[in-house]
Design an enzyme around this catalytic site. Sequence first.
Site, PDB file in Angstrom:
ATOM      1  N   SER A  14      19.096  28.540  52.475  1.00  0.00           N
ATOM      2  CA  SER A  14      19.597  28.225  50.772  1.00  0.00           C
ATOM      3  C   SER A  14      19.306  29.605  50.219  1.00  0.00           C
ATOM      4  CB  SER A  14      18.817  27.170  50.510  1.00  0.00           C
ATOM      5  OG  SER A  14      17.503  27.410  50.357  1.00  0.00           O
ATOM      6  N   ASP A  35      14.665  29.370  59.574  1.00  0.00           N
ATOM      7  CA  ASP A  35      14.450  28.511  58.457  1.00  0.00           C
ATOM      8  C   ASP A  35      13.943  27.444  58.816  1.00  0.00           C
ATOM      9  OD1 ASP A  35      14.276  27.282  55.824  1.00  0.00           O
ATOM     10  OD2 ASP A  35      15.616  28.809  55.100  1.00  0.00           O
ATOM     11  N   ASP A  51       3.793  29.532  59.983  1.00  0.00           N
ATOM     12  CA  ASP A  51       2.812  29.342  61.131  1.00  0.00           C
ATOM     13  C   ASP A  51       3.170  30.368  61.997  1.00  0.00           C
ATOM     14  OD1 ASP A  51       1.015  27.659  62.703  1.00  0.00           O
ATOM     15  OD2 ASP A  51       2.807  27.770  64.052  1.00  0.00           O
ATOM     16  N   ASN A  74      13.457  38.077  53.969  1.00  0.00           N
ATOM     17  CA  ASN A  74      13.626  37.147  52.802  1.00  0.00           C
ATOM     18  C   ASN A  74      12.825  35.950  52.539  1.00  0.00           C
ATOM     19  OD1 ASN A  74      15.652  36.303  50.622  1.00  0.00           O
ATOM     20  ND2 ASN A  74      15.638  34.526  52.250  1.00  0.00           N
ATOM     21  N   TYR A 138       1.697  35.384  44.338  1.00  0.00           N
ATOM     22  CA  TYR A 138       3.168  36.051  44.583  1.00  0.00           C
ATOM     23  C   TYR A 138       3.369  37.226  44.388  1.00  0.00           C
ATOM     24  CZ  TYR A 138       8.178  35.911  44.165  1.00  0.00           C
ATOM     25  OH  TYR A 138       9.655  36.356  44.216  1.00  0.00           O
ATOM     26  N   LYS A 142       4.289  40.530  47.179  1.00  0.00           N
ATOM     27  CA  LYS A 142       5.531  41.156  47.046  1.00  0.00           C
ATOM     28  C   LYS A 142       5.346  42.533  46.753  1.00  0.00           C
ATOM     29  CE  LYS A 142       8.552  37.750  47.393  1.00  0.00           C
ATOM     30  NZ  LYS A 142       9.393  37.594  48.637  1.00  0.00           N
TER      31      LYS A 142
END
Length: 236
Positions: A14, A35, A51, A74, A138, A142
């Site tokens: 997605s 995914d 995991d 991604n 986050y 990143k």
Amino acid sequence: MTAAERLLVTGGASGIGRAIAEEGLARGWDVVVVDRESSPVGTGVLADLADTDSTAAALDEVLAGGPVTRLVNNVGAVFPGPLQEQSLSDVDAAHGLNLRCAVQCTQALLPGMTEAGFGRIVNMASRAALGKSLRTAYAASKAGLLGLTRGWALELGPLGITVNAIGPGPVATELFTKANDPERVQQIVDAVPVRRMGTPEDISYSAGHFLDKRAGFVNGQVLYVCGGLTTGDAPI
């Protein structure tokens, strides 16, 4: 189908990942998506990328079909919240999904790229790596991807493998909507010079450039796809 025509996108069921998978198909590549949800694009492999064992099993399944020489790291999650409320478990989770997974996937695909003398790796970072409130876990993870990008570019360039990163600004995805309330979204849009949110396709177009065989002299770079929002913040 040659090895150079296989593309692996993590978290590609997605959002931005799906758009990148669709871009890969449009370019004629054999696209594989790993995914936790079924992918409507390309060949899907189910796995919990948070995991390590599940990730390893998925990579074994992918590589059973042959080497993969294009990779987009991604997959990611935001874990929003002020520093006072950011749990250490959130920090560990962000590190595992946003950063460790990229290392694990790249290590697994590297032998095939090395043998082919060709590779394209794109790490999906974020404008938040430059600094963003309510994003302790986050932003740190990143920013870590940017460090990996630069280090890997130096290591792998001599092998014919390029490594670049994309730092998306605000992009209209489910992940973004969950992490920002409507008032905050409007404030962000008002601050973007082009006065709109980005789309997954804005990002996938840029990823397609980095992944292209003709982009072999572009290495170790970070492209902020943000409608100009980063201008004035990032170094020249």
